[in-house]
Scaffold this active site. Structure first.
Site, PDB file in Angstrom:
ATOM      1  CG  LEU A 112      20.264  95.144 145.200  1.00  0.00           C
ATOM      2  CD1 LEU A 112      21.159  94.555 144.115  1.00  0.00           C
ATOM      3  CD2 LEU A 112      18.939  94.388 145.269  1.00  0.00           C
ATOM      4  N   GLY A 114      21.478  93.475 151.476  1.00  0.00           N
ATOM      5  CA  GLY A 114      21.551  92.177 152.166  1.00  0.00           C
ATOM      6  C   GLY A 114      22.913  91.835 152.711  1.00  0.00           C
ATOM      7  N   GLY A 115      23.940  92.652 152.363  1.00  0.00           N
ATOM      8  CA  GLY A 115      25.315  92.262 152.687  1.00  0.00           C
ATOM      9  C   GLY A 115      25.813  92.738 154.038  1.00  0.00           C
ATOM     10  CG  HIS A 222      22.000  90.849 143.287  1.00  0.00           C
ATOM     11  ND1 HIS A 222      22.007  90.335 142.017  1.00  0.00           N
ATOM     12  CD2 HIS A 222      23.264  91.287 143.515  1.00  0.00           C
ATOM     13  CE1 HIS A 222      23.220  90.463 141.486  1.00  0.00           C
ATOM     14  NE2 HIS A 222      24.012  91.027 142.385  1.00  0.00           N
ATOM     15  CE  LYS A 395      31.045  95.556 145.362  1.00  0.00           C
ATOM     16  NZ  LYS A 395      29.685  95.263 145.844  1.00  0.00           N
TER      17      LYS A 395
END
Length: 507
Positions: A112, A114-115, A222, A395
């Site tokens: 994933l 997309g961030g 997501h 993060k």
């Protein structure tokens, strides 16, 4: 969760129900009209994709208007049955077959991607932030899969789910992997319009992504993977190539590597009992109390997220005794099952209503879904309680400090806890606001400290670290406003509290 508009609350009054229904239809028709207007401004090359995106958005918006109150009844939540969550050790005991390659050849890895790296003060995709020896998240992922392909003479492709925010920058970087032994595919998440909270209409004035429309669009979480993967044609392509499963994970989770024991478990089940969906869960610590957990609900294993929990039960949800595990978002999903559920329109995911305030002060909502929430739509679902080492997300710069340090050694793109550390748990690190941005964080460390014997680190204020500093036990360093603390080269801090204004520290 934003509370639903008062218009959609249950009412015993038949006239009121009729009025609400009229209003709901009015909102829906107005939204459809606005979406059609927006489509007229799309570039010809993007019109078809945008139309497909909007079809998905309309379904979500329709459900948003229909649903009243919380999607779960707390009284119906039960603990999952014993055999529905297997300990990883039990799966590992089976060992590995002689022919690992034949299983690997039926797998594709989906990250994933997309961030953006904005929360860490970076521009562009988060996956392009350097995390270890100048290697980015993407570099490490490619190295891991290439190592698998070379070691077992296999063909595991890497699939990146990008968003309109990350697609262009990611594709530019992909050229550097042309000679690596890994095929890389990309597809794009949908692009949905943010909704004005008051009018329930799109805030966008056209399909552009710049100027006044810069904040008008968002990638819808997501959970959109199922639709956008299918729409891209990649799902059918991978099935045609003989792929049976995808391993899905967040690209910033450095612990999410392909696990051969889990793969073997999936491949060696009787065909009528094959798992269509496996979620890796791990034991909660105090840092994970907000993470989604597995419950039994209406006879099915189901992911329960904090956003679905009624306010009165939030403390119960966060309890480490009642809900002992949480979702790592490492998922193993059957490709034919995704196709079957998509074609039947049977993928059921709760809507996450995400309120935002735009730079100009406008209140908007985003309708999103989570990939793990679809588990209740699949057959033979399973949770596997994996070691904590499979969950190593980055993060914040506090997380970054851990993965850059000597706590971990790196081999073929994979990070493993150093055998020199006596405890398998990671230290608790809390860096203050002066360290939030990666650029500032790097300036404050001449070299990353030795943290092998560290349990807890708190740093606040204007603090810098010289070369070859060693941190042990509990270390708290606080520079008050206007003060500065420089930890000199070679300092050894063990169970120390340092505060005030220290430019030279005795050690």
């Amino acid at each position: 969760m934003v509370e639903r508009n008062n218009l959609y609350r249950n009412s015993p009054n038949a006239g009121m129900v009729e009025f609400q229904e009229k209003l709901r239809l009015q909102h829906e028709n107005s939204m459809h009209t606005e979406l059609e207007k927006l489509l007229t401004t799309a570039k010809p090359s993007e019109a078809e994709i945008s139309r497909k995106d909007f079809e998905g958005f309309k379904k979500l918006f329709h459900r948003f208007l229909q649903e009243k109150g919380p999607s779960i009844d707390w009284a119906k939540i039960q603990r999952p049955p014993e055999d529905s969550i297997q300990p990883y050790e039990k799966i590992e005991l089976k060992g590995l077959p002689a022919d690992v390659a034949s299983s690997l050849n039926k797998l594709a890895v989906v990250k994933l991607n997309g961030g953006l790296g904005t929360s860490m003060g970076c521009k562009g995709p988060k996956s392009l932030i350097s995390v270890r020896n100048e290697n980015t998240f993407l570099d490490l992922t490619v190295q891991q899969i290439e190592h698998l392909n070379k070691s077992y003479n296999a063909d595991v492709p890497l699939v990146l789910m990008n968003s309109f925010n990350t697609d262009e920058d990611t594709k530019k970087i992909l050229q550097k992997y042309t000679h690596h032994r890994v095929k890389i595919h990309t597809f794009n998440q949908s692009r949905y319009p943010r909704i004005n909270k008051e009018s329930l209409l799109p805030v966008a004035t056209n399909m552009g992504l710049t100027g006044e429309n810069e904040e008008a669009w968002y990638p819808p979480g997501h959970g959109d993977i199922y639709t956008s993967f299918f729409n891209s044609g990649l799902l059918d392509k991978l099935i045609a190539e003989g792929k049976e499963y995808i391993f899905v994970s967040n690209i910033d989770n450095l612990g999410a590597t392909v696990d051969l024991h889990i793969l073997n478990h999936l491949m060696n089940q009787p065909s009528d009992k094959r798992c269509e969906f496996v979620m890796e869960v791990t034991d909660k610590t105090r840092a994970d109390v907000k993470g989604g957990t597995l419950t039994q609900y209406d006879g099915k294993l189901r992911l329960l997220e904090i956003a679905q929990v009624p306010k009165a039960h939030v403390d119960e949800f966060k309890s480490v005794t009642k809900f002992k595990i949480f979702n790592t978002n490492n998922l193993w999903i059957s490709l034919p099952a995704i196709k079957r559920l998509h074609v039947k329109n049977a993928m059921d995911m709760e809507i996450i209503v995400n309120p935002k305030t735009l730079d100009g002060g406008l209140n908007v909502i985003q309708l999103e879904t989570a990939v793990g929430a679809a588990m209740k739509s699949f057959d033979n679902v399973l949770g596997i309680n994996v070691p904590r080492s499979r969950f190593l997300p980055v993060k914040t710069t506090s997380d970054l400090l851990l993965v850059m340090s000597n706590l971990y050694s790196m081999n073929a793109g994979s990070l493993t806890m150093s055998p020199k550390r006596e405890f398998p748990t990671t230290p608790h690190v809390k860096l203050g606001s002066s360290f939030t941005k990666v650029r500032d964080f790097l300036k404050r460390f001449e070299s990353i400290p030795d943290m092998l014997e560290l349990d807890h680190l708190t740093v606040s204020g204007d603090v810098t670290f010289g070369k070859q500093v060693t941190l042990k036990g509990t270390v708290i360093i606080i520079a008050n406003h206007g003060d500065r603390i420089d930890i000199p080269a070679g300092a050894i801090l063990e169970n120390k509290i340092v505060s005030g204004n220290l430019r030279i520290l005795d050690h």
